[in-house]
Design a protein around this motif. Structure first.
Motif, PDB file in Angstrom:
ATOM      1  N   LYS A  54       0.848  -1.182   0.000  1.00 25.11           N
ATOM      2  CA  LYS A  54       0.000   0.000   0.000  1.00 25.11           C
ATOM      3  C   LYS A  54       0.888   1.237   0.000  1.00 25.11           C
ATOM      4  N   LEU A  55       0.262   2.410  -0.084  1.00 27.88           N
ATOM      5  CA  LEU A  55       0.994   3.672  -0.087  1.00 27.88           C
ATOM      6  C   LEU A  55       0.537   4.512   1.100  1.00 27.88           C
ATOM      7  N   TYR A  56       1.500   4.993   1.854  1.00 27.29           N
ATOM      8  CA  TYR A  56       1.226   5.716   3.108  1.00 27.29           C
ATOM      9  C   TYR A  56       1.418   7.209   2.901  1.00 27.29           C
ATOM     10  N   CYS A  57       0.437   7.984   3.370  1.00 24.77           N
ATOM     11  CA  CYS A  57       0.531   9.438   3.344  1.00 24.77           C
ATOM     12  C   CYS A  57       0.800   9.924   4.768  1.00 24.77           C
ATOM     13  N   ALA A  58       1.908  10.617   4.946  1.00 25.35           N
ATOM     14  CA  ALA A  58       2.265  11.092   6.282  1.00 25.35           C
ATOM     15  C   ALA A  58       1.435  12.291   6.700  1.00 25.35           C
ATOM     16  N   LYS A  59       0.757  12.915   5.764  1.00 31.82           N
ATOM     17  CA  LYS A  59      -0.020  14.114   6.101  1.00 31.82           C
ATOM     18  C   LYS A  59      -1.367  13.743   6.714  1.00 31.82           C
ATOM     19  N   CYS A  60      -2.072  12.811   6.098  1.00 35.90           N
ATOM     20  CA  CYS A  60      -3.360  12.381   6.657  1.00 35.90           C
ATOM     21  C   CYS A  60      -3.219  11.087   7.455  1.00 35.90           C
ATOM     22  N   GLU A  61      -2.004  10.503   7.418  1.00 33.26           N
ATOM     23  CA  GLU A  61      -1.697   9.280   8.160  1.00 33.26           C
ATOM     24  C   GLU A  61      -2.652   8.152   7.802  1.00 33.26           C
ATOM     25  N   ASP A  62      -2.894   7.998   6.515  1.00 27.35           N
ATOM     26  CA  ASP A  62      -3.752   6.920   6.027  1.00 27.35           C
ATOM     27  C   ASP A  62      -3.037   6.198   4.894  1.00 27.35           C
TER      28      ASP A  62
END
Length: 265
Positions: free
Chosen positions: A160-168
């Protein structure tokens, strides 16, 4: 794969790792240093996980010299790809591996002892270039993503791909990327990366979408938003009690270099 059986077999296999990371669909992978692969300590426990382990390792490290039929060769190649992925998950949480996942380096086969420059930002950053993709969430404003596994067990969950801004986390757009085993990146990579490179931690934002009817927030969503705001304020108070101040950004106030949205003592 037919190239393995060609007259240039030795030339081809001498760059097996270059071939692997350059294969379409393998853009998320970085090239593992040969020194790491040849250190048996780094491979502890993998022998029981991979069929034809020794032959697969020989293929990856370019010393494969075994005359076998096509069916066995195909199984060894499959095992080599699996072994590379398992080692990759360990490698990318090392100092050198983190650098390779964030910055663009020359091929290690061409520059064996290449090291990170004194000023890393002089390098073209893979992370800032969004080589792994951009967050599809509107309020994250195309923030760069990082690959992550939802399980450390092979054949369990795809990457999967993780977004550190929305933490999802989000699924990759490409079906080739979506077929990659998440265990080849592990569950810890992005979080260790931000521990080592805190300057890459994005500013958090309070901005969220709120459904409205004729300009008025719907009752259930408004109640949920109030509850979330209350919990956030409680968390901020707890942090303040231990001497950590939280400053958050609002709306479009997301200028790079701002100190807002950071934790400070």
């Amino acid at each position: 794969m037919d190239d393995y059986n060609s007259e240039t077999d030795s030339d081809y296999t001498s760059y097996w790792r270059d071939w692997f990371v350059a294969t379409r669909g393998h853009e998320y992978f970085c090239e593992i240093d040969e020194e790491y692969l040849t250190d048996r300590f780094n491979l502890t426990g993998l022998q029981a996980e991979v069929q034809y382990y020794q032959y697969a390792l020989d293929l990856i490290t370019d010393v494969f010299d075994f005359d076998c039929d096509d069916d066995i060769r195909e199984q060894i190649e499959k095992s080599a790809r699996h072994l590379y992925g398992l080692v990759h998950a360990r490698y990318i949480i090392t100092t050198r591996g983190l650098q390779k996942m964030v910055f663009i380096f020359p091929s290690t086969s061409l520059v064996p002892h290449y090291s990170l420059p004194a000023n890393p930002r002089e390098q073209l950053e893979k992370y800032k270039k969004c080589d792994f993709g951009r967050c599809p969430r509107v309020f994250c404003r195309s923030h760069p993503l990082l690959p992550i596994g939802l399980s450390d067990l092979p054949h369990s969950k795809s990457v999967k791909l993780y977004c550190a801004k929305c933490e999802d986390v989000y699924s990759p757009k490409s079906s080739r990327h979506a077929a990659i085993d998440g265990a080849y990146f592990g569950t810890s990579f992005p979080h260790i990366l931000f521990q080592v490179y805190p300057a890459l931690i994005p500013q958090k934002s309070n901005e969220r979408y709120a459904p409205r009817c004729f300009g008025f927030k719907t009752h259930a969503v408004a109640a949920l938003a109030r509850w979330q705001e209350q919990k956030r304020n409680e968390q901020d108070r707890r942090l303040a009690e231990v001497g950590i101040e939280v400053r958050r950004v609002e709306g479009d106030d997301d200028a790079e270099g701002s100190s807002e949205g950071e934790l400070s003592r």
